[in-house]
Write a protein that holds these residues in place. Structure first.
Motif, short mmCIF file in Angstrom:
data_model
loop_
_atom_site.label_atom_id
_atom_site.label_comp_id
_atom_site.label_asym_id
_atom_site.label_seq_id
_atom_site.Cartn_x
_atom_site.Cartn_y
_atom_site.Cartn_z
N ILE A 197 -11.86 43.10 -30.11
CA ILE A 197 -11.12 43.42 -31.35
C ILE A 197 -10.30 42.21 -31.84
N CYS A 198 -9.44 41.70 -30.97
CA CYS A 198 -8.56 40.60 -31.36
C CYS A 198 -9.28 39.27 -31.10
N PRO A 203 -10.42 38.80 -36.58
CA PRO A 203 -10.02 39.93 -35.73
C PRO A 203 -10.14 41.25 -36.50
N CYS A 205 -8.50 43.98 -37.13
CA CYS A 205 -7.18 44.62 -37.07
C CYS A 205 -7.23 46.08 -37.48
N CYS A 208 -7.78 48.15 -34.51
CA CYS A 208 -6.99 47.78 -33.33
C CYS A 208 -6.05 48.91 -32.90
N ILE A 210 -3.41 48.75 -31.15
CA ILE A 210 -1.99 48.39 -31.05
C ILE A 210 -1.49 47.77 -32.35
N CYS A 214 2.00 45.33 -33.92
CA CYS A 214 1.60 43.91 -33.98
C CYS A 214 2.41 43.15 -35.04
N ASP A 217 0.35 40.95 -37.59
CA ASP A 217 -0.29 41.77 -38.63
C ASP A 217 0.75 42.12 -39.70
S1 SF4 Z 1 -3.54 44.01 -35.07
FE1 SF4 Z 1 -2.70 42.30 -33.95
S2 SF4 Z 1 -3.34 42.58 -31.84
FE2 SF4 Z 1 -4.59 43.91 -33.12
S3 SF4 Z 1 -6.42 42.70 -33.57
FE3 SF4 Z 1 -4.98 42.36 -35.24
S4 SF4 Z 1 -3.89 40.54 -34.64
FE4 SF4 Z 1 -4.87 41.31 -32.81
#
Ligand code: SF4
Length: 371
Positions: A197-198, A203, A205, A208, A210, A214, A217
């Motif tokens: 994912i990251c 990425p 996001c 994601c 989390i 983040c 983000d």
């Molecule tokens: S939200 Fe943050 S941790 Fe998740 S993939 Fe995007 S940059 Fe990475």
């Protein structure tokens, strides 16, 4: 970095969301089905320089050859290197072999179950030691690799250079401070998030687990992270490769114990500025004082991590040295000793499969036309 004391609730959400996601989304990998520290060790060493999806057939082959630490310890170095063929960075295989012998001699064949003991073994650094200790024995230690550093940089919106030791140390301390009871699963979950994912580029996001916490983000800085100083530039070397043939056999030299391709079998090579075959003829003079002029066979290119070899390949056919072959003390088929200190051998093509030959040369062999 996110203050773990002030943000306890956020850290708890991070742990729960990540572990839940990992349970469902993790890839079905052969070494994920086990807590056997030996299997985890082999997979982690292979994963150091190789993509997980690529290494699976190599992992399966290696484990089939050496199913236990005892079988690895009892094998010869050539057998281990042969089983490693295609993965590159052969010092990893040699370290595995040495460490297996130490585990058998000093630990009765049982992998040490503490991080502090594991990192004493050859080839096991803080990352691999942390991965084995946490995944196989659930010791609460971190396993921080490039994937993990990227995830932390982005999650915490840190612009510190992850190539610097002090950044790595701080991030390692931070992740260790947020490890839940299921330390091994958590470490694997962060690595898997980084792999799936990251990712370094683009990425995902929106998918994601989390994303809520983040910070990059939220700040819109994800694409700028992680910060990493420029990689060392690759250098190109012009090499001449000498292929000596006698009675249908080819001449090989064992590489030195240190440096590039250490300990592997090789054709004779010489760095060159000119590229007309004279440098390799001179080098081969260590073994064969009398040689015909080189026959140009072709060119080849091989890319190592920091070095590119542009190779010009020359053949030397000893059978064509009429009248000299029989008399010459060095031109003896099956010779094992030569003038140089290095181990040498003449091998038929049918025997080459059993040798630990670097990919750079096995590619050459596949293209070799008679000369
Ligand atoms: S939200 Fe943050 S941790 Fe998740 S993939 Fe995007 S940059 Fe990475």
């Amino acid at each position: 970095m996110l203050d773990t004391k002030e943000n306890q609730q956020q850290i708890q959400i991070l742990q729960t969301d990540l572990l839940k996601w990992f349970e469902k989304a993790q890839r079905n990998l052969p070494f994920r089905q086990t807590k056997n520290p030996y299997f985890i060790w082999i997979s982690e060493i292979m994963a150091q320089q190789t993509q997980i999806d690529t290494l699976i057939p190599f992992y399966n082959r290696f484990i089939a050859n050496f199913p236990t630490v005892f079988s690895l310890a009892l094998a010869s170095e050539d057998e281990v290197i042969k089983a490693w063929e295609g993965l590159g960075y052969y010092s990893r295989a040699r370290n595995l072999h040495q460490a297996a012998r130490i585990i058998v001699a000093d630990y009765g064949g049982l992998m040490p179950d503490r991080y502090t003991e594991l990192i004493k073994l050859p080839g096991i650094g803080p990352y691999t030691g942390g991965a084995i200790a946490s995944i196989a024995f659930n010791e609460p230690v971190s396993a921080v690799d490039g994937n993990v550093l990227r995830v932390i940089s982005r999650y915490c919106n840190s612009f510190d250079d992850i190539g610097e030791a002090k950044t790595k140390k701080r991030m390692t301390g931070w992740i260790e401070s947020i490890l839940p009871e299921a330390a091994g699963n958590f470490n694997e979950a962060v690595m898997e998030l980084g792999a799936l994912i990251c990712t370094p580029q683009s990425p995902k996001c929106l998918l994601c687990p989390i994303r809520n916490g983040c910070q990059s983000d939220a700040a819109g800085t994800t694409e700028q992270l992680p910060v990493k100083a420029k990689k060392q530039k690759q250098t190109t070397k012009r090499m001449e490769v000498g292929i000596v043939k006698q009675n249908g056999r080819l001449f090989f030299v064992r590489r030195p114990d240190t440096g590039l391709l250490s300990g592997m079998w090789s054709f004779t090579i010489a760095e060159t500025m000119v590229g007309n075959g004279q440098d390799i003829k001179k080098k081969l003079g260590e073994y064969f004082p009398e040689l015909n002029e080189p026959i140009f066979i072709g060119t080849s290119r091989h890319v190592f991590s920091h070095i590119i070899w542009e190779m010009s390949v020359y053949g030397f056919n000893l059978d064509s040295m009429v009248g000299e072959t029989a008399a010459h003390p060095y031109l003896v088929a099956n010779q094992q000793e030569a003038r140089s200190d290095r181990e040498t051998a003449f091998k038929a093509l049918s025997q080459v499969d059993d040798m630990a030959l670097p990919v750079a040369f096995s590619k050459l062999l596949a293209q070799l036309t008679d000369f």
